[in-house]
Design an enzyme around this catalytic site. Structure first.
Site, PDB file in Angstrom:
ATOM      1  CG  ASP A   6      29.654  43.559  42.732  1.00 54.42           C
ATOM      2  OD1 ASP A   6      30.165  44.687  42.709  1.00 54.42           O
ATOM      3  OD2 ASP A   6      29.371  42.953  43.781  1.00 54.42           O
ATOM      4  CD  GLU A  12      36.201  46.135  46.097  1.00 53.95           C
ATOM      5  OE1 GLU A  12      36.268  45.385  47.098  1.00 53.95           O
ATOM      6  OE2 GLU A  12      35.282  46.975  45.945  1.00 53.95           O
ATOM      7  CG  HIS A  17      32.700  44.765  40.513  1.00 54.51           C
ATOM      8  ND1 HIS A  17      33.204  44.306  41.705  1.00 54.51           N
ATOM      9  CD2 HIS A  17      32.546  43.673  39.739  1.00 54.51           C
ATOM     10  CE1 HIS A  17      33.335  42.990  41.663  1.00 54.51           C
ATOM     11  NE2 HIS A  17      32.942  42.588  40.462  1.00 54.51           N
ATOM     12  NE  ARG A  43      26.866  48.563  44.800  1.00 56.96           N
ATOM     13  CZ  ARG A  43      27.708  47.670  45.305  1.00 56.96           C
ATOM     14  NH1 ARG A  43      29.013  47.812  45.137  1.00 56.96           N
ATOM     15  NH2 ARG A  43      27.249  46.623  45.954  1.00 56.96           N
TER      16      ARG A  43
END
Length: 350
Positions: free
Chosen positions: A48, A222, A287, A317
């Site tokens: 993120d 999202e 993201h 990630r």
């Protein structure tokens, strides 16, 4: 006799020479040009990602789950050399004590704000929260807890982001329609100031997981991020469950002069604009965020991805980045995800 020995030795040497194979020529080695280049990932264990710029520096944040940290660097391609500063640690208990997700840093009229999602240990209680800092440098000064951002209807909310446009503040996020979970949708509202939603308003649902590529795992919209260019406003978001390899970016677009709180102002792309996975160490791309190079000439996309299949929504990630351009209609052209470790030219000015 000596002459005879000399002749015999000469013949033996000649035979040995004849038996030696011709030397194989060594192929020329082409040197790899690493000067002025970099390879992803910028940071490992960093889902993120978020980037903002001010006064010649990049400020980078990402989900840690347990606190809020800021990296400060003058060169995004050398982010790995920066050392993070922990600017906030959650209380031991309370509504913002657990599951600290997707922080984003903004400067509004000279004051810094961090928006982050958190809960009390129960996911259904996830809400958006705000911190404020008046220091010139967000890695210094004191961060004041402004508490929960009172979004309309007070429903489950994560991945909040801010747009400053035409003298107005807009806030977009991902949320549930009810308190019972299920699909995630994109919502928007207007703020009267960076920590207060406009009174007596309702949230406006801009997008739902309508297409098959938005429903891998389950239906998810999202990670919305605003991008402005010319007379257009884009809302680039992540679609499908982050635990699948088919996480990808979708896009909404509107005219900058339109009413951004009117769903009729927005057009949704029927296909992903980035991803899904491209193999070569780029699985579950999503993201994202945006920044410009130091010389102001290049546009860059920052995002996270996994290096292998099936690695899911965890800390495997890593942060990647790559440049993007613009299509003739003014919309962003992100191209395909770059293979992991492919050498790229450093952003201009680095």
């Amino acid at each position: 006799m000596k002459n005879l020995l000399f002749v015999v030795l000469s013949l033996l040497l000649a035979c040995q020479s004849a038996k030696q194979p011709d030397p194989v020529p060594t192929p020329p080695v082409t040197p790899v040009d690493t000067v002025g280049r970099f390879a992803n990932p910028l940071l490992t264990a960093a889902p993120d990602p978020w980037v903002t710029q001010k006064d010649g520096f990049y400020y980078v944040m990402h989900t840690t789950g347990a606190n809020l940290r800021i990296y400060k660097t003058s060169a995004m391609s050398r982010l790995g050399q920066a050392r993070p500063v922990t600017v906030w640690t959650p209380p031991a208990t309370g509504p913002n004590s657990r599951n600290i997700w997707a922080p984003e840093l903004f400067n509004v009229n000279g004051v810094w704000y961090i928006y982050y999602a958190a809960d009390d240990g129960n996911d259904r209680n996830h809400r958006m929260f705000v911190l404020e800092n008046t220091a010139a440098d967000p890695t210094t000064g004191t961060w004041t807890d402004r508490g929960r951002l009172n979004l309309p209807e007070n429903k489950w909310a994560i991945d909040g982001t801010l747009l400053q446009r035409n003298g107005q503040l807009y806030f977009a996020w991902s949320g549930w329609e009810t308190d019972l979970g299920g699909s995630q949708h994109l919502y928007i509202c207007r703020l009267t100031n960076p920590y207060t939603a406009e009174a007596a308003t309702t949230r406006v649902r801009l997008s739902s997981p309508d297409f098959a590529w938005e429903k891998e795992g389950f239906g998810v919209n999202e990670g919305p991020e605003f991008l402005t260019h010319g007379n257009k406003v884009f809302l680039v978001y992540s679609a499908s469950f982050c635990g699948t390899d088919l996480y990808a970016l979708g896009q909404l677009s509107a005219d900058s002069s339109a009413n951004l709180l009117d769903t009729r102002s927005w057009t949704k792309s029927a296909t992903p604009v980035f991803g899904p996975n491209a193999g070569n160490g780029t699985f579950g791309v999503g993201h994202n965020g945006f920044f410009t190079s130091r010389n102001g000439q290049e546009n860059w996309l920052v995002y996270h991805a996994n290096a292998a299949q099936g690695q899911g929504c965890g800390d495997l990630r890593s942060i990647r980045m790559q440049p993007f351009s613009w299509k003739p209609d003014g919309s962003p052209d992100f191209g395909p995800p770059k293979p992991l470790a492919e050498l790229q030219k450093r952003p201009g000015g680095e």
